[in-house]
Design an enzyme around this catalytic site. Structure first.
Site, PDB file in Angstrom:
ATOM      1  CE  LYS A 163      38.048  30.814  38.142  1.00  0.00           C
ATOM      2  NZ  LYS A 163      37.831  31.778  39.238  1.00  0.00           N
ATOM      3  CE  LYS A 202      35.919  27.886  39.714  1.00  0.00           C
ATOM      4  NZ  LYS A 202      36.031  29.151  40.381  1.00  0.00           N
ATOM      5  CE  LYS A 256      35.440  36.889  35.995  1.00  0.00           C
ATOM      6  NZ  LYS A 256      35.368  36.455  37.406  1.00  0.00           N
TER       7      LYS A 256
HETATM    8  C1  PBG Z   1      35.875  34.129  40.887  1.00  0.00           C
HETATM    9  C2  PBG Z   1      35.369  32.753  41.123  1.00  0.00           C
HETATM   10  C3  PBG Z   1      34.493  32.120  40.256  1.00  0.00           C
HETATM   11  C4  PBG Z   1      34.194  30.891  40.848  1.00  0.00           C
HETATM   12  C5  PBG Z   1      34.902  30.800  42.045  1.00  0.00           C
HETATM   13  N1  PBG Z   1      35.638  31.968  42.191  1.00  0.00           N
HETATM   14  C6  PBG Z   1      33.860  32.582  39.014  1.00  0.00           C
HETATM   15  C7  PBG Z   1      34.637  33.256  37.976  1.00  0.00           C
HETATM   16  O1  PBG Z   1      35.841  33.040  37.821  1.00  0.00           O
HETATM   17  O2  PBG Z   1      34.027  34.052  37.274  1.00  0.00           O
HETATM   18  C8  PBG Z   1      33.244  29.912  40.239  1.00  0.00           C
HETATM   19  C9  PBG Z   1      32.645  28.890  41.146  1.00  0.00           C
HETATM   20  C10 PBG Z   1      31.441  28.218  40.613  1.00  0.00           C
HETATM   21  O3  PBG Z   1      31.011  28.410  39.458  1.00  0.00           O
HETATM   22  O4  PBG Z   1      30.858  27.434  41.383  1.00  0.00           O
HETATM   23  N2  PBG Z   1      36.995  34.541  41.483  1.00  0.00           N
END
Ligand code: PBG
Length: 334
Positions: free
Chosen positions: A202, A256, A225
């Site tokens: 991610k 992701k 983050k």
């Molecule tokens: C956070 C989380 C995020 C998404 C899914 N779970 C955002 C982040 O990490 O700030 C993003 C999903 C999306 O943008 O559709 N745990």
């Protein structure tokens, strides 16, 4: 070995493109309703479907409306739904206790869906950001997002979700060591059939912007983050993370965001052959919707093409806000 191609005109590659029938027959990859996981936002209240301005066509739903959405998804043949809670600032605390509360909206929604629509698989989100006063996925101590104490909390959150009836746990937090800790806690608690779909690779991405609006994290998040999510410049690190999570007991792995990271999807699938998923995230969805609303692109065709791209890149499935719209089109074509 690749057979040598005869020179033109014996080989005319356009022959395979000449008609709908021949194209169908020679198509290498296919998109099916079976490939879709639908992310849905859950909020407090009853009878509420609240539009999210930065995600046209997506709503925050109260638990009763989430159950209706799950019914609709199951009727369309969508195999899984993934729940994300929306929390207002007043529900967020420094200790994030809401995250493992059996009565939080997400856990209530899991139970309600499993009671009313048992055939759909329910996936969860494991991360502290939606319960944390500062919007981070782990606890913050003196400005540092601490790892090991966060993992303990994530394990509690996982167990509460499994107790509520979740089929697939979705850790999106990017802490180190969480998959092993979750897997052994699930085994010890008798949840040996509960699966883990790890958000293993991610990236620290600006494509999550509209999602943070959707879950109420935009105003809450302090800083970024980057100390836990991946640097967009890295590729080999994604393979190390995937390998690590598989070795700790992840059943499925995710890359992701999706479209800007199709190269990672392909490397992951080729390297491990594990069930591999991509998340077509909120910003990707919003870009397509916005351009379609302006009439600059054909929204339906771009949607289907973008989903096919994930299959071509080796993904077994896609988390996408387009799931119901894509399923309707795929069902109509049959
Ligand atoms: C956070 C989380 C995020 C998404 C899914 N779970 C955002 C982040 O990490 O700030 C993003 C999903 C999306 O943008 O559709 N745990």
């Amino acid at each position: 070995m690749r057979p040598t191609q005869a020179p033109f005109p014996a080989t005319r590659l356009r022959r395979a493109r000449q008609s709908t029938a021949i194209r169908a027959l020679t198509r290498q990859n296919t998109l099916s309703v079976d490939d879709l996981i639908w992310p849905v936002f859950v909020r407090a209240g009853e009878g509420i479907e609240e539009p999210i301005p930065s995600m046209p066509g997506v709503f925050r739903r109260s638990v009763d409306k989430v159950v209706e959405a799950a019914r609709e998804a199951a009727d369309l043949g969508i195999p899984a739904i993934c729940l994300f809670p929306y929390t207002g600032l007043q529900e967020r605390t420094e200790d994030c206790a809401g995250a493992w509360d059996p009565e939080n909206h997400a856990n209530r929604a899991i139970r309600a869906i499993k009671a009313a629509v048992p055939e759909i698989a329910v996936m969860t989100d494991v991360a502290l950001d939606t319960y944390n006063i500062n919007g981070h996925d782990g606890f913050v101590e003196n400005g540092e997002i601490v790892n090991d104490r966060s993992v303990e909390a994530l394990v509690k959150m996982t167990l509460a979700q499994a107790e509520a009836g979740a089929d697939i746990i979705g850790p999106s937090d990017m802490m180190d060591g969480r998959i092993g800790a979750m897997r052994s806690a699930l085994e010890d608690a008798g949840h040996q059939n509960v699966m883990i779909l790890s958000y293993a690779a991610k990236y620290a991405s600006a494509f999550y912007g509209p999602f943070r609006d959707a879950v109420g994290a935009s105003g809450a998040l302090t800083g970024d983050k980057k100390t836990y999510q991946m640097d967009p410049g890295n590729s080999d690190e994604a393979l190390r993370l995937i390998e690590r999570d598989l070795s700790e007991g992840a059943d499925m792995v995710m890359v992701k965001p999706g479209m800007p990271y199709l190269d990672i999807c392909r490397r992951v699938k080729d390297s491990f052959g594990a069930p591999t998923y991509a998340y077509q995230v909120s910003g990707e969805f919003a870009m397509i919707q916005a351009a379609a609303e302006h009439g600059w692109i054909d929204g339906e065709r771009v949607m289907m093409e973008s989903l096919m791209a994930f299959k071509r890149a080796g993904c077994d499935g896609i988390l996408t806000y387009f799931a119901p719209a894509a399923a309707r089109l795929l069902n109509a074509r049959r």
